[in-house]
Design an enzyme around this catalytic site. Structure first.
Site, PDB file in Angstrom:
ATOM      1  N   ASP A  69      -1.908 -11.422  12.430  1.00 45.88           N
ATOM      2  CA  ASP A  69      -1.786 -10.093  11.841  1.00 45.88           C
ATOM      3  C   ASP A  69      -3.074  -9.688  11.122  1.00 45.88           C
ATOM      4  O   ASP A  69      -3.579  -8.567  11.298  1.00 45.88           O
ATOM      5  CB  ASP A  69      -0.610 -10.091  10.865  1.00 45.88           C
ATOM      6  N   LYS A  84       8.341  -0.803   5.540  1.00 46.76           N
ATOM      7  CA  LYS A  84       7.473   0.323   5.187  1.00 46.76           C
ATOM      8  C   LYS A  84       8.175   1.662   5.362  1.00 46.76           C
ATOM      9  O   LYS A  84       7.693   2.690   4.871  1.00 46.76           O
ATOM     10  CB  LYS A  84       6.190   0.277   6.011  1.00 46.76           C
ATOM     11  N   HIS A 100       7.881  -6.820  11.621  1.00 46.72           N
ATOM     12  CA  HIS A 100       7.272  -7.332  10.393  1.00 46.72           C
ATOM     13  C   HIS A 100       7.063  -6.268   9.318  1.00 46.72           C
ATOM     14  O   HIS A 100       7.116  -6.558   8.128  1.00 46.72           O
ATOM     15  CB  HIS A 100       5.950  -8.043  10.709  1.00 46.72           C
ATOM     16  N   ASP A 101       6.833  -5.036   9.718  1.00 45.87           N
ATOM     17  CA  ASP A 101       6.606  -3.974   8.730  1.00 45.87           C
ATOM     18  C   ASP A 101       7.766  -2.997   8.644  1.00 45.87           C
ATOM     19  O   ASP A 101       7.579  -1.847   8.227  1.00 45.87           O
ATOM     20  CB  ASP A 101       5.312  -3.220   9.052  1.00 45.87           C
ATOM     21  N   HIS A 156       5.547 -12.949   5.640  1.00 48.71           N
ATOM     22  CA  HIS A 156       4.255 -12.889   6.330  1.00 48.71           C
ATOM     23  C   HIS A 156       3.098 -12.500   5.405  1.00 48.71           C
ATOM     24  O   HIS A 156       1.941 -12.560   5.810  1.00 48.71           O
ATOM     25  CB  HIS A 156       4.308 -11.952   7.542  1.00 48.71           C
ATOM     26  N   HIS A 157       3.402 -12.147   4.150  1.00 47.18           N
ATOM     27  CA  HIS A 157       2.335 -11.887   3.180  1.00 47.18           C
ATOM     28  C   HIS A 157       2.213 -12.984   2.118  1.00 47.18           C
ATOM     29  O   HIS A 157       1.488 -12.814   1.138  1.00 47.18           O
ATOM     30  CB  HIS A 157       2.544 -10.525   2.497  1.00 47.18           C
ATOM     31  N   HIS A 216       7.852  -3.727   0.414  1.00 45.16           N
ATOM     32  CA  HIS A 216       8.228  -3.492   1.808  1.00 45.16           C
ATOM     33  C   HIS A 216       8.736  -4.765   2.494  1.00 45.16           C
ATOM     34  O   HIS A 216       9.570  -4.691   3.396  1.00 45.16           O
ATOM     35  CB  HIS A 216       7.070  -2.868   2.600  1.00 45.16           C
TER      36      HIS A 216
END
Length: 335
Positions: free
Chosen positions: A281, A202, A198-199, A252-253, A227
């Site tokens: 999360d 970054k 998911h990240d 997811h954000h 990101h």
């Protein structure tokens, strides 16, 4: 003599056909006992035809396959189907387990009703063994992929100064919540893979922004938001990653009220797996200590998740999350 009845010569030809068919042929009475079996059939079972005559096919059948064998015979005998096709296992006299594909149908009589069936038996043991080997290889490759994805996600934690175990905890909670919501295993695999990565984006965020302990400026926040798009672009290059996993990485954000990023999606327009993951999360982020904050107590974090139902989160997923003991699924406890 009627021309449509076999002559003595025909009977000899039929017997030769039975003996030399090149496939296992077995006549079985309605009680399940072998009346006749040709040499290919006897060779399949590793016994002589005389030794097999009178034996029950159920005694030769692998125990787990007996109910399916009985059902197939009954359907043919009762006329429910004209032919039953059955893949099953037999146990040879030497104990070896063999796979067969059998075609079973009624064997007509010259006069009177049929009182037996004929089964054509094809040996598919090698085919099944190859299939099982491929399935085992596929499972091994799947485990390797999942291990690699999770390892990459955990490596990202070190750079982002995340609490140790964040990726694993959120992945496990997300899958547990998804299972409680009735998702099938294939969909859960997409959720697991998306959670692991998911990240990923970054990696592209400069340290000065990613590791800044204080509040980000508007410019820095815009950089940070990139990101998810960057992570999606990187993850999309992994050929075996499912579209549903990519949706978790990208969305997811997003927020239920449409004020999230990157696409400002709203409500059910946000992919389901991203909505599930977002709740898990954020809960984990709230209860984790970070360089810029202390960890929130469990109940305070739950209260915040509840308060964000209908605003940041899908309210139905919030209800499911709060009702689960999934909160205790914590394979990597907070230090």
């Amino acid at each position: 003599m009627p021309t449509d009845l076999p002559t003595d010569r025909d009977s000899v030809d039929y017997q030769l056909l039975f003996e030399c068919a090149g496939a296992g042929l077995v006549e079985i009475d309605f009680g399940g006992h072998i009346r006749r079996i040709n040499p290919d059939g006897a060779g399949f079972f590793g016994q002589t035809a005389d030794a097999l005559k009178g034996q029950s096919v159920l005694d030769l059948t692998y125990a787990e396959d007996i109910p399916r064998t009985t059902e197939a015979l009954e359907q043919v005998i009762r006329g429910v189907v004209s032919m039953a096709v059955l893949e099953k296992r037999y146990v040879r006299a030497d104990g070896e387990l063999l796979w067969s594909r059998s075609r079973v149908s009624l064997l007509p009589k010259r006069t009177g009703p049929a009182d037996s069936v004929v089964a054509v038996i094809a040996d598919i043991t090698e085919l099944k063994r190859a299939q099982q080997a491929l399935e085992a290889l596929n499972l091994s490759l799947q485990a390797t992929l999942e291990g690699g994805l999770l390892g990459l996600g955990m490596a990202l934690e070190a750079r982002d100064l995340e609490t140790s175990g964040h990726t694993l905890r959120v992945m496990r909670r997300s899958v547990h919540l998804g299972r409680a919501l009735g998702l099938d295993e294939e969909t859960l695999t997409g959720l697991k893979h998306g959670a692991s990565l998911h990240d990923l984006g970054k990696l592209t965020i400069p340290d000065a922004v990613l590791l800044k302990p204080g509040r980000l400026t508007a410019t820095e926040w815009a950089i940070m938001q990139r990101h998810v798009q960057n992570g999606y672009d990187i993850a999309a290059r992994i050929p075996t990653l499912s579209p549903s996993a990519l949706e978790v990485v990208r969305h997811h954000h997003e927020r239920w009220d449409g004020t999230g990023y990157p696409d400002r999606r709203e409500g059910a327009d946000i992919p389901l797996l991203a909505r599930i993951f977002a709740v898990c999360d954020v809960y984990d982020a709230l209860t984790s200590e970070r360089p810029y904050k202390r960890a929130w107590p469990h109940q305070r974090a739950l209260d915040e998740v509840r308060a964000q139902g209908g605003r940041q989160f899908d309210p139905q997923i919030v209800d499911a999350f709060l009702s689960l003991d999934a909160l205790q699924v914590d394979p990597a406890p907070h230090p």
